[in-house]
Design a protein around this motif. Structure first.
Motif, short mmCIF file in Angstrom:
data_model
loop_
_atom_site.label_atom_id
_atom_site.label_comp_id
_atom_site.label_asym_id
_atom_site.label_seq_id
_atom_site.Cartn_x
_atom_site.Cartn_y
_atom_site.Cartn_z
N VAL A 135 0.83 -1.21 0.00
CA VAL A 135 0.00 0.00 0.00
C VAL A 135 0.86 1.26 0.00
O VAL A 135 0.50 2.28 -0.59
N PHE A 136 2.04 1.19 0.61
CA PHE A 136 2.87 2.38 0.73
C PHE A 136 3.80 2.59 -0.48
O PHE A 136 4.68 3.46 -0.45
N LEU A 137 3.56 1.82 -1.55
CA LEU A 137 4.10 2.22 -2.85
C LEU A 137 3.26 3.36 -3.43
O LEU A 137 3.61 3.93 -4.47
N ASN A 138 2.16 3.68 -2.77
CA ASN A 138 1.27 4.76 -3.18
C ASN A 138 1.88 6.09 -2.75
O ASN A 138 1.73 6.53 -1.61
N CYS A 139 2.61 6.72 -3.67
CA CYS A 139 3.36 7.92 -3.31
C CYS A 139 2.44 9.12 -3.04
O CYS A 139 2.83 10.04 -2.33
N SER A 140 1.22 9.11 -3.58
CA SER A 140 0.27 10.17 -3.26
C SER A 140 -0.13 10.10 -1.79
O SER A 140 -0.17 11.12 -1.09
N LEU A 141 -0.41 8.90 -1.33
CA LEU A 141 -0.69 8.68 0.09
C LEU A 141 0.50 9.12 0.95
O LEU A 141 0.33 9.84 1.94
N ASN A 142 1.69 8.69 0.57
CA ASN A 142 2.88 9.06 1.34
C ASN A 142 3.08 10.57 1.37
O ASN A 142 3.53 11.14 2.37
N GLY A 143 2.77 11.22 0.24
CA GLY A 143 2.87 12.66 0.19
C GLY A 143 1.93 13.34 1.16
O GLY A 143 2.30 14.33 1.82
N LYS A 144 0.71 12.80 1.27
CA LYS A 144 -0.25 13.37 2.22
C LYS A 144 0.23 13.17 3.66
O LYS A 144 0.03 14.03 4.53
N ILE A 145 0.86 12.02 3.93
CA ILE A 145 1.40 11.77 5.27
C ILE A 145 2.50 12.77 5.59
O ILE A 145 2.54 13.36 6.67
N GLN A 146 3.42 12.96 4.64
CA GLN A 146 4.51 13.92 4.85
C GLN A 146 3.96 15.33 5.01
O GLN A 146 4.40 16.08 5.90
N GLU A 147 3.01 15.68 4.17
CA GLU A 147 2.43 17.03 4.18
C GLU A 147 1.66 17.31 5.47
O GLU A 147 1.57 18.45 5.92
N SER A 148 1.12 16.26 6.09
CA SER A 148 0.30 16.43 7.30
C SER A 148 1.12 16.87 8.51
O SER A 148 0.55 17.37 9.49
N LYS A 149 2.42 16.63 8.50
CA LYS A 149 3.31 16.98 9.61
C LYS A 149 2.98 16.23 10.90
O LYS A 149 3.36 16.66 11.99
N ILE A 150 2.29 15.09 10.77
CA ILE A 150 2.02 14.28 11.96
C ILE A 150 3.34 13.80 12.56
O ILE A 150 3.52 13.76 13.77
N PHE A 151 4.29 13.47 11.67
CA PHE A 151 5.61 13.01 12.09
C PHE A 151 6.68 13.95 11.56
O PHE A 151 6.51 14.59 10.52
N ASP A 152 7.80 14.00 12.27
CA ASP A 152 8.91 14.86 11.85
C ASP A 152 9.55 14.37 10.56
O ASP A 152 10.04 15.16 9.75
N GLU A 153 9.58 13.06 10.39
CA GLU A 153 10.20 12.48 9.19
C GLU A 153 9.60 11.11 8.94
O GLU A 153 9.28 10.37 9.89
N ILE A 154 9.44 10.76 7.66
CA ILE A 154 8.98 9.42 7.33
C ILE A 154 10.03 8.73 6.46
O ILE A 154 10.79 9.38 5.75
N PHE A 155 10.07 7.41 6.58
CA PHE A 155 10.94 6.60 5.74
C PHE A 155 10.09 5.52 5.10
O PHE A 155 9.39 4.78 5.79
N VAL A 156 10.15 5.43 3.78
CA VAL A 156 9.41 4.42 3.03
C VAL A 156 10.40 3.45 2.42
O VAL A 156 11.27 3.86 1.64
N GLN A 157 10.29 2.20 2.78
CA GLN A 157 11.21 1.19 2.24
C GLN A 157 10.99 1.09 0.73
O GLN A 157 9.87 0.91 0.28
N PRO A 158 12.04 1.26 -0.08
CA PRO A 158 11.86 1.40 -1.54
C PRO A 158 11.27 0.18 -2.24
O PRO A 158 10.65 0.34 -3.28
N ALA A 159 11.47 -1.00 -1.69
CA ALA A 159 10.82 -2.20 -2.24
C ALA A 159 9.73 -2.61 -1.24
O ALA A 159 9.82 -3.65 -0.60
N SER A 160 8.71 -1.77 -1.12
CA SER A 160 7.72 -1.96 -0.05
C SER A 160 6.78 -3.12 -0.28
O SER A 160 6.11 -3.56 0.65
N SER A 161 6.70 -3.62 -1.49
CA SER A 161 5.82 -4.75 -1.75
C SER A 161 6.46 -6.04 -1.20
O SER A 161 7.45 -5.98 -0.47
N ASP A 162 5.90 -7.17 -1.57
CA ASP A 162 6.39 -8.42 -0.98
C ASP A 162 7.83 -8.75 -1.36
O ASP A 162 8.51 -9.49 -0.64
#
Length: 571
Positions: A315-342
């Motif tokens: 699900v976190f290959l969805n960069c639009s979702l990740n962008g909303k998470i980053q934009e929300s400022k809920i967390f100071d920094e996010i890290f998305v594992q580049p091969a996030s699928s199986d």
């Protein structure tokens, strides 16, 4: 004392078969089977990927201390089949229809031993723990909230955990099958006429063209309202899918119910036109998924207090979702594992097996996911000589390529080790200038042959990121969407989506030395620190892996120039 504990991680049994290798707790090789057998999202046993990992490390299977696997097969059979069949008699037929899949799952260990010849210990790890470990131990964060969402593991479809003191622990058990964001997204992908477990990114790209607040023609409700009925929150961390809208839990490959068809109209055929209605469906799905996950994250930040966030699962290959998470400022920094699928869960299996054997494993930032096949200039020259092509070797391919890019040429760029994961990050890339605006359509019609609404991505010299994009952190793996500053929209129009966002790749010298040099030369040539970067393949094919494949793709498309190692070919 040096630690030479060697772990082989394997993904097999579902989509995206892969293999990874750690030595002393450090990731040294990671390969997807599709790059070798040329079958996108392959489910075949990753024999070729395993062999390449062993080759890169200069070892044999007999040197491996343990194999880590990304599922617990017995738990799958108990929870997903036997228990569900006891709870709902409709699942009995589903289980009977899946009997060959059940046999395959039950025989995983014997299959691994037969295919590899491995005689040592094989550990079977909880799927979503593999996802959590795969992101935390390469994030460099001392402590972080860990979140995974995908289609389904053994029975869980998500998991929330903590990374602290170099340990991974579970904080909240996740949603259970069939209540899955990943599977719902796949179901809608199928309804919209694309391939499930493959083309979800197309639906994500389509979503900004729609409006979820539009009324549905056959209803007195908006698309947004109906999707809130389809998937609804039951508490701070859990949701349910109204089963009257789906069929994937009862009938394989049907995905959505007759009720869904009656409400939204017939399924789009793969070659059918994309109507405004389809765009509204995509928008409603994307909006609802973002809303649910952001609500979960807000609550988790409040309850557990972690300032940093690690994300994994398909699900976190969805960069639009990740962008909303980053934009929300809920967390100071996010890290998305580049091969996030199986495929990337095999990394977590390596780490969990290492922990079991050695107890010690420190989290440290790791951005070098160029862990696949690599070729020397000598290897490349042999491939060139085997083809009937003219080529030359240059002392400085960077200045040459920058000038060609400024001439608006389409460049095939093949360098170093292949990237692990679905994003081309500057080693197996097709590159163009990010301007003028029609470069996007020029690239699409000449080479990529993708849907016209799909965006391409900008790669940028890291130090210029804030001059172009609204983002307060690095994004080296092209997995976070960011808004483009108004003043820069006209400078890089070919790399911007319809909603004025872009899936950015920030490039530091230590991320990718050769790609960085090219960006620097293009900046000197044009004053622009951005290149349009897309994967070196055409639609429906895996990214090129070998020099032969790069040359064949160059010859079979309208790519103008191929830069492969220190060699160049022009048309």
């Amino acid at each position: 004392m040096l630690d030479f504990t060697i772990i082989l991680g394997i993904t097999y049994g579902g989509h995206d078969s892969s293999a990874c290798l750690t030595v002393g707790g450090k990731l040294v090789a990671a390969c997807e089977e599709e790059r070798f057998n040329r079958k996108k999202h392959t489910q075949e046993f990753p024999t070729l990927a395993i062999n390449e990992c062993l080759k890169k490390a200069g070892i044999t299977i007999n040197d491996v201390n343990e194999i880590g696997f990304i599922f617990d097969p017995i738990l799958i059979i108990k929870e997903k089949y036997l228990k569900l069949a006891l709870e709902d008699e409709r699942k009995i037929q589903f289980m009977i229809n899946d009997i060959e899949r059940i046999k395959k799952t039950l025989n995983i260990e014997s299959t691994i031993r037969e295919k590899t010849g491995f005689k040592g210990k094989i550990s079977f790890h909880l799927h979503h723990l593999c996802h959590l470990a795969s992101s935390f131990y390469v994030s460099g964060f001392e402590e972080a909230l860990l979140v995974s969402h995908d289609g389904v593991g053994e029975i869980d479809c998500s998991l929330i955990g903590a990374g602290k003191n170099n340990e991974v622990s579970i904080l909240k058990k996740g949603n259970r099958y069939p209540d899955s964001i990943g599977l719902l997204y796949s179901a809608i992908t199928h309804y919209l006429g694309w391939k499930h477990h493959s083309d979800e990114g197309i639906v994500m790209g389509l979503a900004p063209y729609g409006d979820s607040k539009t009324m549905i023609e056959s209803s007195n409700k908006t698309y947004e309202q109906v999707f809130k009925e389809i998937i609804y929150e039951t508490d701070d961390y859990h949701f349910e899918i109204d089963k009257s809208w789906i069929e994937y839990h009862l009938v394989r490959d049907k995905w959505i119910s007759d009720k869904f068809i009656q409400t939204f109209g017939p399924k789009r055929e793969p070659e059918g036109s994309v109507e405004l209605h389809h765009k509204h469906v995509a928008a409603a799905l994307q909006d609802r998924i973002e809303e649910i996950i952001l609500n979960q994250l807000k609550k988790a930040r409040e309850e557990f207090g972690f300032k940093k966030l690690c994300l994994s699962g398909g699900v976190f290959l969805n960069c639009s979702l990740n962008g909303k998470i980053q934009e929300s400022k809920i967390f100071d920094e996010i890290f998305v594992q580049p091969a996030s699928s199986d495929d990337g869960a095999a990394i977590g299996a390596c780490f969990l097996s290492h922990k079991n054997l050695k107890q010690e494993l420190k989290t440290q930032r790791f951005d070098d996911f160029y862990l696949g096949s690599s070729y020397s200039n000598s290897d490349i020259e042999k491939s060139l000589k085997a083809h009937d092509v003219e080529w030359k070797k240059l002392d400085d391919v960077f200045n040459y390529t920058a000038k060609k890019l400024n001439e608006k040429k389409i460049i095939g760029w093949f360098q170093g080790g292949a990237e692990f994961g679905p994003r081309a990050l500057g080693n197996r890339s097709i590159l163009t200038s990010p301007f003028p605006k029609d470069m996007k359509d020029f690239l699409n019609t000449r080479v990529k042959f993708r849907e016209e609404f799909r965006p391409f991505a900008p790669a940028i010299l890291n130090e210029y990121t804030k001059e172009y994009f609204e983002i307060d952190q690095e994004s080296p793996h092209m997995l976070i969407n960011a808004r483009v500053l108004d003043a820069k929209i006209n400078e890089i129009p070919a790399a911007i989506h319809v909603d004025n966002t872009a899936r950015i790749q920030t490039v530091k010298p230590e991320n990718n030395t050769r790609f960085r040099k090219l960006l620097e030369e293009f900046h000197k040539e044009t004053g622009c620190p951005v290149l349009l970067n897309t994967s070196f393949n055409i639609k429906g094919q895996p990214i090129v892996n070998s020099p032969d494949e790069a040359i064949d793709c160059f010859l079979g498309t309208n790519i103008d120039v191929l830069v492969i190692g220190d060699f160049v070919l022009e048309k």
